[in-house]
Design a protein around this motif. Structure first.
Motif, PDB file in Angstrom:
ATOM      1  N   PRO A  38       0.743  -1.144   0.095  1.00 14.88           N
ATOM      2  CA  PRO A  38      -0.009   0.270  -0.264  1.00 14.88           C
ATOM      3  C   PRO A  38       0.944   0.986   0.391  1.00 14.88           C
ATOM      4  CG  PRO A  38      -0.097  -0.927   2.366  1.00 14.88           C
ATOM      5  CD  PRO A  38       1.196  -1.621   1.126  1.00 14.88           C
ATOM      6  N   LYS A  39       0.055   2.575  -0.539  1.00 13.24           N
ATOM      7  CA  LYS A  39       1.051   3.888  -0.773  1.00 13.24           C
ATOM      8  C   LYS A  39       0.872   4.000   0.627  1.00 13.24           C
ATOM      9  CE  LYS A  39       3.134   3.976  -4.610  1.00 13.24           C
ATOM     10  NZ  LYS A  39       4.241   4.036  -4.927  1.00 13.24           N
ATOM     11  N   VAL A  40      -0.781   3.862   1.231  1.00 14.55           N
ATOM     12  CA  VAL A  40      -1.129   4.629   2.574  1.00 14.55           C
ATOM     13  C   VAL A  40      -1.837   3.289   3.492  1.00 14.55           C
ATOM     14  CG1 VAL A  40      -1.749   6.596   1.267  1.00 14.55           C
ATOM     15  CG2 VAL A  40      -3.788   5.300   2.035  1.00 14.55           C
ATOM     16  N   ARG A  41      -1.511   4.316   5.186  1.00 16.47           N
ATOM     17  CA  ARG A  41      -2.082   3.275   5.673  1.00 16.47           C
ATOM     18  C   ARG A  41      -3.080   3.447   6.663  1.00 16.47           C
ATOM     19  NH1 ARG A  41       1.371   3.572  10.194  1.00 16.47           N
ATOM     20  NH2 ARG A  41       0.174   1.118  11.093  1.00 16.47           N
ATOM     21  N   ARG A  42      -3.899   4.696   6.513  1.00 15.25           N
ATOM     22  CA  ARG A  42      -5.049   5.562   6.741  1.00 15.25           C
ATOM     23  C   ARG A  42      -5.683   6.461   6.059  1.00 15.25           C
ATOM     24  NH1 ARG A  42      -0.998   7.881   9.067  1.00 15.25           N
ATOM     25  NH2 ARG A  42       0.022   5.620  10.395  1.00 15.25           N
ATOM     26  N   VAL A  43      -6.430   6.784   6.117  1.00 14.09           N
ATOM     27  CA  VAL A  43      -7.580   7.980   5.819  1.00 14.09           C
ATOM     28  C   VAL A  43      -8.232   8.746   6.319  1.00 14.09           C
ATOM     29  CG1 VAL A  43      -9.487   8.064   3.764  1.00 14.09           C
ATOM     30  CG2 VAL A  43      -7.948   6.309   3.693  1.00 14.09           C
ATOM     31  N   VAL A  44      -8.251   9.699   5.857  1.00 14.21           N
ATOM     32  CA  VAL A  44      -9.219  10.631   6.813  1.00 14.21           C
ATOM     33  C   VAL A  44      -9.902  12.103   5.410  1.00 14.21           C
ATOM     34  CG1 VAL A  44      -7.436  12.748   6.623  1.00 14.21           C
ATOM     35  CG2 VAL A  44      -9.642  13.594   8.291  1.00 14.21           C
ATOM     36  N   TYR A  45     -11.107  11.515   5.346  1.00  9.36           N
ATOM     37  CA  TYR A  45     -11.913  12.152   5.146  1.00  9.36           C
ATOM     38  C   TYR A  45     -13.109  12.734   5.177  1.00  9.36           C
ATOM     39  CZ  TYR A  45     -15.385  11.041   0.224  1.00  9.36           C
ATOM     40  OH  TYR A  45     -16.138  11.142  -0.657  1.00  9.36           O
ATOM     41  N   LEU A  46     -12.860  13.852   4.810  1.00 11.47           N
ATOM     42  CA  LEU A  46     -13.440  15.399   5.255  1.00 11.47           C
ATOM     43  C   LEU A  46     -14.382  15.352   4.177  1.00 11.47           C
ATOM     44  CD1 LEU A  46     -10.735  17.784   5.566  1.00 11.47           C
ATOM     45  CD2 LEU A  46     -11.328  16.524   6.977  1.00 11.47           C
ATOM     46  N   PRO A 168      -5.292  -1.962  13.739  1.00  9.45           N
ATOM     47  CA  PRO A 168      -3.843  -1.916  14.430  1.00  9.45           C
ATOM     48  C   PRO A 168      -3.991  -1.788  15.827  1.00  9.45           C
ATOM     49  CG  PRO A 168      -4.503  -0.083  13.447  1.00  9.45           C
ATOM     50  CD  PRO A 168      -5.221  -0.758  12.716  1.00  9.45           C
ATOM     51  N   THR A 169      -4.715  -1.466  16.122  1.00  9.97           N
ATOM     52  CA  THR A 169      -5.646  -0.941  17.598  1.00  9.97           C
ATOM     53  C   THR A 169      -6.214  -1.551  18.283  1.00  9.97           C
ATOM     54  OG1 THR A 169      -5.285   1.003  19.313  1.00  9.97           O
ATOM     55  CG2 THR A 169      -6.250   1.589  16.921  1.00  9.97           C
ATOM     56  N   ARG A 170      -6.054  -2.041  19.337  1.00 12.97           N
ATOM     57  CA  ARG A 170      -7.174  -3.015  20.296  1.00 12.97           C
ATOM     58  C   ARG A 170      -8.435  -1.765  21.288  1.00 12.97           C
ATOM     59  NH1 ARG A 170      -6.639  -7.720  21.760  1.00 12.97           N
ATOM     60  NH2 ARG A 170      -7.582  -6.971  23.925  1.00 12.97           N
ATOM     61  N   ASP A 171      -7.209  -1.194  21.501  1.00 16.20           N
ATOM     62  CA  ASP A 171      -7.870   0.877  22.408  1.00 16.20           C
ATOM     63  C   ASP A 171      -9.304   1.135  21.982  1.00 16.20           C
ATOM     64  OD1 ASP A 171      -6.876  -1.524  24.544  1.00 16.20           O
ATOM     65  OD2 ASP A 171      -4.982   0.646  24.103  1.00 16.20           O
ATOM     66  N   LEU A 172      -8.863   1.694  20.001  1.00 18.34           N
ATOM     67  CA  LEU A 172      -9.577   2.481  19.928  1.00 18.34           C
ATOM     68  C   LEU A 172     -10.620   1.510  18.591  1.00 18.34           C
ATOM     69  CD1 LEU A 172      -7.118   5.145  19.967  1.00 18.34           C
ATOM     70  CD2 LEU A 172      -9.590   4.797  20.929  1.00 18.34           C
ATOM     71  N   PRO A 173     -11.683   2.411  17.922  1.00 21.95           N
ATOM     72  CA  PRO A 173     -12.228   1.931  16.552  1.00 21.95           C
ATOM     73  C   PRO A 173     -11.657   1.617  14.979  1.00 21.95           C
ATOM     74  CG  PRO A 173     -13.537   3.945  17.558  1.00 21.95           C
ATOM     75  CD  PRO A 173     -12.354   3.525  18.626  1.00 21.95           C
ATOM     76  N   THR A 174     -11.522   0.662  15.151  1.00 21.49           N
ATOM     77  CA  THR A 174     -11.155   0.860  12.737  1.00 21.49           C
ATOM     78  C   THR A 174     -11.526   2.897  12.559  1.00 21.49           C
ATOM     79  OG1 THR A 174     -10.903  -1.445  13.410  1.00 21.49           O
ATOM     80  CG2 THR A 174     -10.013  -0.260  11.891  1.00 21.49           C
ATOM     81  N   PHE A 175     -12.419   2.349  12.781  1.00 22.08           N
ATOM     82  CA  PHE A 175     -13.193   3.378  11.868  1.00 22.08           C
ATOM     83  C   PHE A 175     -13.826   4.363  13.108  1.00 22.08           C
ATOM     84  CE2 PHE A 175     -17.371   3.876   8.855  1.00 22.08           C
ATOM     85  CZ  PHE A 175     -17.086   4.844   8.576  1.00 22.08           C
ATOM     86  N   ASN A 310      -3.380   8.296  16.780  1.00 21.53           N
ATOM     87  CA  ASN A 310      -2.970   6.180  17.354  1.00 21.53           C
ATOM     88  C   ASN A 310      -3.608   5.413  16.822  1.00 21.53           C
ATOM     89  OD1 ASN A 310      -2.458   7.269  20.626  1.00 21.53           O
ATOM     90  ND2 ASN A 310      -3.251   8.796  19.193  1.00 21.53           N
ATOM     91  N   ASP A 311      -3.010   5.131  15.315  1.00 19.07           N
ATOM     92  CA  ASP A 311      -3.216   3.973  14.098  1.00 19.07           C
ATOM     93  C   ASP A 311      -4.818   3.576  13.824  1.00 19.07           C
ATOM     94  OD1 ASP A 311      -1.018   4.083  13.767  1.00 19.07           O
ATOM     95  OD2 ASP A 311      -0.676   2.333  15.488  1.00 19.07           O
ATOM     96  N   VAL A 312      -5.421   4.778  13.866  1.00 25.67           N
ATOM     97  CA  VAL A 312      -7.948   4.784  13.707  1.00 25.67           C
ATOM     98  C   VAL A 312      -7.013   4.434  12.144  1.00 25.67           C
ATOM     99  CG1 VAL A 312      -9.298   5.282  13.375  1.00 25.67           C
ATOM    100  CG2 VAL A 312      -8.591   5.309  15.630  1.00 25.67           C
ATOM    101  N   ARG A 313      -7.595   3.541  11.596  1.00 27.30           N
ATOM    102  CA  ARG A 313      -7.316   3.592   9.790  1.00 27.30           C
ATOM    103  C   ARG A 313      -7.864   4.628   9.144  1.00 27.30           C
ATOM    104  NH1 ARG A 313      -3.132  -0.112   8.944  1.00 27.30           N
ATOM    105  NH2 ARG A 313      -4.120  -1.961  10.083  1.00 27.30           N
ATOM    106  N   PHE A 314      -9.728   4.399   9.202  1.00 30.02           N
ATOM    107  CA  PHE A 314     -10.835   5.349   8.046  1.00 30.02           C
ATOM    108  C   PHE A 314     -11.055   6.137   9.882  1.00 30.02           C
ATOM    109  CE2 PHE A 314     -13.382   6.239   5.524  1.00 30.02           C
ATOM    110  CZ  PHE A 314     -13.114   6.313   4.398  1.00 30.02           C
ATOM    111  N   VAL A 315     -11.007   7.837   9.719  1.00 27.62           N
ATOM    112  CA  VAL A 315     -11.506   9.042   9.927  1.00 27.62           C
ATOM    113  C   VAL A 315     -12.706   9.396   8.718  1.00 27.62           C
ATOM    114  CG1 VAL A 315     -11.970  10.766  11.689  1.00 27.62           C
ATOM    115  CG2 VAL A 315      -9.666   8.687  11.702  1.00 27.62           C
TER     116      VAL A 315
END
Length: 466
Positions: A38-46, A168-175, A310-315
């Motif tokens: 992959p080119k990216v590990r995470r996404v933030v969609y405004l 990737p994190t157990r303590d926060l939602p992935t999305f 903190n490794d949330v995948r998609f915001v």
């Protein structure tokens, strides 16, 4: 001794819970590894809910000044389907934008004077002026761009990313999902199904975070019991649910276990993450004073950055108040001011922290606005209707060509004439940047394989730095 015998045997409940906590759950492993690097590990969609006008943002049409108040030619309109708001009009007068445009960056890219901060970072953006969609009304258009179908019942993009990459994190939602508005009239309604996992396992759905001291509804059980007691109760419940799941094979029980486990961990992690007071003064210098007010777009951009760190995948950040049928001259500037500085700040903040190179930032709405005026066109006020045939978005971050302006519309910003990008092409491109062949990221439900891009879509390689 196999796992079923072990869990249904004569072990103590506490011992069973302790063992169950060591066994891998679906949440701890990716359900589908990336198909390529992959080119990216995470996404933030405004997401600019309501449909920003491309004519007052990124699609500069200076020639419209000479055509103001003239009739839109039928050769341009081509019998386009109209909404109920303008279907009764007998005249479709062209309305030239009543905002200025200024050239920015090395290539002299034209950007509306309503968005001066975004104009200042235009060399970091990839602007697409040739997006188009199939839907002409808000609900089906948002449903389409989020889930790949105008019909409800499909997983949204964030859920597909969660399903594909795992947590990737157990303590926060992935999305995670954040909502804001400009304080105009509340904006278009936002249904929770816009961040639904639909038929994907339930723990892939978006978790909505709110501003203030209680960021997730019902997360705190309110009992005031010691943490150790709550942990024992959770372990006992998990053990019982796991035994039931093993006996019945019901995947919903497993999803419920994982949701409970995540909620328990979030009781500690989310309030800590949502504390804006932990930010230094430099944050507010960059994002502006609105970032101190919980629930504003600026404050949500800061929270989005903290989630990404903190490794949330998609915001997904929904900002309402972009539906200006009769108030372009007064309300469009308000909506633009609410997002301009913080959008710029988020890109710069991610860049300064070394996160932009593997984060994808997306900005845009569900469709554009018509060049013709809706209703009465006055000197001090005008409106624009929904327009699916062309609209503008921008991308920034890993794998995207910086400083690119892609696509061309006609002289009226009514039809795409070059570089057309359908919503499914956009979705295929986002998945590609995350390491997925969009035709292979599928989930079987009701006897068929579903995917985010439905049965079409192509990767827009022309936007990519490859």
């Amino acid at each position: 001794m196999n796992r079923r015998t072990l869990l249904t045997g004569s072990m103590s409940l506490l011992g069973t819970a302790a063992l169950a906590s060591l066994l891998p759950t679906g949440r701890e492993r990716a359900l589908a590894m990336p198909h390529f690097t992959p080119k990216v590990r995470r996404v933030v969609y405004l997401f600019m809910s309501g449909g920003p006008s491309q004519l007052e943002t990124f699609d500069h049409k200076p020639g419209l000044a000479a055509l103001d108040r003239t009739e839109l030619p039928e050769s341009i309109r081509r019998g386009q389907r109209l909404t109920t708001m303008t279907s009764g009009q007998t005249s479709f007068p062209v309305v030239a934008p009543r905002v200025g445009f200024t050239q920015h960056g090395e290539n002299g890219t034209w950007v509306s004077d309503l968005l001066p901060n975004l104009g200042s970072i235009v060399d970091r953006l990839c602007i697409v002026r040739s997006m188009h969609t199939d839907a002409i009304n808000h609900d089906p258009a948002v449903t389409l761009i989020q889930s790949g179908s105008m019909n409800p019942g499909r997983p949204c993009m964030g859920s597909w990313v969660s399903y594909g990459l795992g947590a990737p994190t157990r303590d926060l939602p992935t999305f995670a999902v954040l909502l804001s508005n400009s304080g105009l009239f509340g904006g278009q309604p936002l249904s929770t199904r816009f961040w639904s996992s639909a038929f994907l396992p339930a723990h892939h759905q978006g978790v909505q975070l709110r501003g203030g001291s209680d960021p997730v509804l019902y997360l705190d059980d309110g009992s005031g019991a010691p943490r150790a007691s709550l942990e024992r109760l959770r372990d006992a419940r998990t053990a019982l649910d796991q035994m039931h799941a093993d006996e019945t094979g019901d995947p919903d029980i497993t999803a419920r276990i994982e949701s409970y486990e995540l909620a328990f961990r979030m009781q500690t992690s989310v309030p800590t993450l949502a504390r804006a007071g932990d930010e230094p003064e430099s944050t507010y210098t960059l994002y502006g004073e609105d970032a101190r007010i919980p629930g504003t777009f600026a404050a949500n951009c800061v929270l989005a950055r903290r989630l990404l760190e903190n490794d949330v995948r998609f915001v997904q950040l929904y900002h309402r108040d972009w539906d200006h049928h009769g108030t372009m001259q007064t309300d469009h500037p308000i909506a633009a001011r609410a997002v301009d500085r913080a959008s710029m700040a988020l890109v710069l903040d991610l860049e300064q922290r070394g996160l932009l190179e593997d984060t994808l930032v997306i900005w845009g709405g569900e469709f554009g606005r018509t060049v013709y005026g809706q209703g009465e066109v006055r000197t001090d006020q005008y409106g624009r209707d929904h327009h699916p045939r062309c609209f503008s978005m921008w991308l920034a971050g890993g794998g995207v060509r910086r400083g690119l302006v892609h696509g061309t519309t006609d002289d009226y910003s009514y039809n795409v004439v070059d570089g057309a990008l359908h919503v499914h092409d956009f979705q295929a491109t986002v998945l590609h940047l995350l390491g997925f062949d969009h035709t292979r990221l599928t989930y079987r439900s009701e006897g068929r394989d579903f995917r985010l891009t439905d049965v079409s879509g192509r990767v827009a390689t022309e936007l990519l730095d490859e």
